[in-house]
Write an enzyme that holds these catalytic residues in place. Structure first.
Site: not given
Ligand code: ATR
Length: 285
Positions: A16, A61, A65, A86, A127-128, A130, A216, A218
């Site tokens: 950034s 970041t 967030k 963000n 579904a986190g 991001a 998402m 890089y």
């Molecule tokens: P971010 O802010 O980057 O989205 P987060 O809120 O911790 O971080 O969310 C991480 C996401 O990656 C979630 O959707 C997580 O799945 P869960 O909700 O079941 O935890 C997913 N994730 C993390 N590691 C994974 C893996 N090895 N395989 C599949 N999904 C994964």
């Protein structure tokens, strides 16, 4: 000279400062942009100290967030929907929180990759935070169907429920990773799988021939996903374009002028390729 930062933990990898410094130069804005490593568990104190230092705003970041969303008095509609922010702007009547990740993703897909989302079938993996940031803008862009697939199904269901008003009947669904559906035009990986070096968490049948498959991440982290896309007749795309586009949205919110993104994205790709080549040369020496 107005002052902005990106704050996170970790944050040293953040591009950034480079992006916003280029935007400022391009648009002739008198501003400087730095990066701050904030200790875990002390978001509110760190934010107050930043505001007291006279900063005009900041990017937030991982992992702050959700804290940024909570801390602001005023929210843009897209930040309210995402429940994550963000971007903060330190306005006198109360700090404003925005979420520019989704606009960044949609802008990258539509402008940089040249694919109109209207009428398309989209798979959003994760579904986190991001994923939450981009679901609303994907729906608003006119996708015909959006499936949210996540390892923990309940989290995908909660995200879908929160966004139901933006989607037509049956146009927004939550599914398991292994049963996400087949033949999507656009597949977006918003999980942390690439960061962890884990395999792509969905079967390749999710890809329509010629689909756009975007991670998402890089740099080196995105490479296995890009290889997976190429091996299955899809067009792979990393998250660098999204990063520059979300930054341009933030810059516009702060400065009231929207910078051109294409030259900055090109410069960033060159800069990262040089850094990767430098790192390889170091290993070989
Ligand atoms: P971010 O802010 O980057 O989205 P987060 O809120 O911790 O971080 O969310 C991480 C996401 O990656 C979630 O959707 C997580 O799945 P869960 O909700 O079941 O935890 C997913 N994730 C993390 N590691 C994974 C893996 N090895 N395989 C599949 N999904 C994964």
């Amino acid at each position: 000279m107005d002052h902005y930062v990106v704050a996170g933990n970790p944050v040293e990898h953040s591009q950034s400062p480079f992006i916003h410094t280029e935007f400022a130069r391009q648009t002739g804005q008198a501003m400087e942009y730095g990066r701050m490593l904030w200790p875990l568990g002390s978001f509110d104190d760190s934010l107050r100290a930043l505001v007291a230092s006279g900063a005009k705003g900041c990017n937030i970041t991982v992992p702050f967030k959700f804290d940024a969303f909570r801390a602001a008095r005023r929210l843009t509609p897209r930040a309210a929907l995402a429940q994550a922010a963000n971007v903060l702007r330190f306005d006198a009547p109360g700090w404003l929180a925005d979420n520019t990740d989704g606009a960044g993703l949609v802008g990258d897909i539509e402008r940089n990759a040249g694919l109109a989302l209207a009428g398309k079938r989209v798979l959003l993996i994760g579904a986190g935070g991001a994923a939450a940031g981009v679901l609303g803008p994907l729906l608003t862009a006119g996708a015909r169907e959006v499936v949210v697939a996540n390892r923990t199904l309940e989290k995908a269901q909660a995200l879908v429920e929160r966004h139901a008003a933006l989607a037509g009947e049956g146009a927004l669904l939550a599914r398991e990773l292994g049963d996400a559906g087949v033949g999507f035009d656009v597949v977006v990986n918003a999980t942390a799988s690439s960061l962890q070096g884990a395999a792509v968490p969905v079967p390749h049948s999710v890809l329509a021939r010629g689909a756009l498959a975007l991670d998402m991440m890089y740099g080196a982290a995105a490479q296995p996903f890009l290889d997976w896309a190429a091996a299955h007749d899809a067009t792979g795309r990393d998250g660098l374009g999204m990063l520059v586009e979300q930054a341009a949205e933030a810059f516009a919110l702060w400065r009231g002028v929207r910078p051109a993104t294409a030259p900055v994205l090109a410069a960033l790709r060159t800069r990262m390729a040089l850094a990767a080549a430098g790192a390889r040369a170091k290993v070989e020496r």
